[in-house]
Design a protein around this motif. Structure first.
Motif, PDB file in Angstrom:
ATOM      1  N   GLY A  48       8.695  -5.126   9.950  1.00  0.00           N
ATOM      2  CA  GLY A  48       9.111  -6.282   9.166  1.00  0.00           C
ATOM      3  C   GLY A  48       8.787  -6.107   7.694  1.00  0.00           C
ATOM      4  O   GLY A  48       8.384  -5.036   7.248  1.00  0.00           O
ATOM      5  N   LYS A  49       8.953  -7.172   6.948  1.00  0.00           N
ATOM      6  CA  LYS A  49       8.731  -7.123   5.500  1.00  0.00           C
ATOM      7  C   LYS A  49       7.242  -7.152   5.181  1.00  0.00           C
ATOM      8  O   LYS A  49       6.456  -7.797   5.874  1.00  0.00           O
ATOM      9  CB  LYS A  49       9.414  -8.310   4.824  1.00  0.00           C
ATOM     10  CG  LYS A  49      10.916  -8.243   4.912  1.00  0.00           C
ATOM     11  CD  LYS A  49      11.546  -9.443   4.259  1.00  0.00           C
ATOM     12  CE  LYS A  49      13.064  -9.352   4.366  1.00  0.00           C
ATOM     13  NZ  LYS A  49      13.721 -10.520   3.775  1.00  0.00           N
ATOM     14  N   HIS A  50       6.876  -6.432   4.137  1.00  0.00           N
ATOM     15  CA  HIS A  50       5.516  -6.462   3.627  1.00  0.00           C
ATOM     16  C   HIS A  50       5.553  -6.300   2.117  1.00  0.00           C
ATOM     17  O   HIS A  50       6.620  -6.130   1.539  1.00  0.00           O
ATOM     18  CB  HIS A  50       4.623  -5.416   4.307  1.00  0.00           C
ATOM     19  CG  HIS A  50       5.070  -4.012   4.122  1.00  0.00           C
ATOM     20  ND1 HIS A  50       5.966  -3.390   4.961  1.00  0.00           N
ATOM     21  CD2 HIS A  50       4.743  -3.089   3.192  1.00  0.00           C
ATOM     22  CE1 HIS A  50       6.165  -2.152   4.550  1.00  0.00           C
ATOM     23  NE2 HIS A  50       5.439  -1.948   3.481  1.00  0.00           N
ATOM     24  N   VAL A  51       4.406  -6.410   1.478  1.00  0.00           N
ATOM     25  CA  VAL A  51       4.328  -6.315   0.023  1.00  0.00           C
ATOM     26  C   VAL A  51       3.660  -5.013  -0.385  1.00  0.00           C
ATOM     27  O   VAL A  51       2.764  -4.519   0.302  1.00  0.00           O
ATOM     28  CB  VAL A  51       3.573  -7.524  -0.589  1.00  0.00           C
ATOM     29  CG1 VAL A  51       4.400  -8.780  -0.477  1.00  0.00           C
ATOM     30  CG2 VAL A  51       2.210  -7.719   0.052  1.00  0.00           C
ATOM     31  N   ARG A  52       4.137  -4.462  -1.488  1.00  0.00           N
ATOM     32  CA  ARG A  52       3.551  -3.260  -2.087  1.00  0.00           C
ATOM     33  C   ARG A  52       3.685  -3.382  -3.592  1.00  0.00           C
ATOM     34  O   ARG A  52       4.532  -4.100  -4.092  1.00  0.00           O
ATOM     35  CB  ARG A  52       4.281  -1.997  -1.633  1.00  0.00           C
ATOM     36  CG  ARG A  52       4.012  -1.645  -0.194  1.00  0.00           C
ATOM     37  CD  ARG A  52       4.640  -0.348   0.177  1.00  0.00           C
ATOM     38  NE  ARG A  52       3.765   0.748  -0.207  1.00  0.00           N
ATOM     39  CZ  ARG A  52       4.028   2.015   0.055  1.00  0.00           C
ATOM     40  NH1 ARG A  52       5.133   2.345   0.680  1.00  0.00           N
ATOM     41  NH2 ARG A  52       3.196   2.951  -0.324  1.00  0.00           N
TER      42      ARG A  52
END
Length: 83
Positions: free
Chosen positions: A61-65
């Motif tokens: 799924g979506k994550h932040v970087r």
């Protein structure tokens, strides 16, 4: 961003549950929603270098970087735990 919470702490980016700074702490999903809606922007500032926080589609799924100098990097993972 100045801190994160991760479960488990040694897991990859998908393990980040919360992100925070001096004004508050938010769930990863809230940060993703705000970035995608264009209503908020977030960044890290380490040793005078700014890295913007972006949303990435991962295996789970979506994550932040963080994103700086044209590349996604691991600046968020180096941040201390949020209280």
């Amino acid at each position: 961003m100045t801190c994160i919470n991760k479960q488990p702490r040694n897991n990859a980016h998908e393990g980040i549950t919360h992100l925070g700074n001096s004004t508050g702490k938010w769930t990863r999903q809230s940060v993703i929603n705000w970035i995608e809606a264009g209503t908020h922007t977030f960044y890290t500032l380490v040793n005078g270098k700014r890295a913007d926080v972006g949303v990435v589609q991962g295996e789970n799924g979506k994550h932040v970087r963080t994103y700086a100098d044209g590349y996604y990097n691991d600046n968020l993972l180096a941040l201390p735990e949020c209280p």
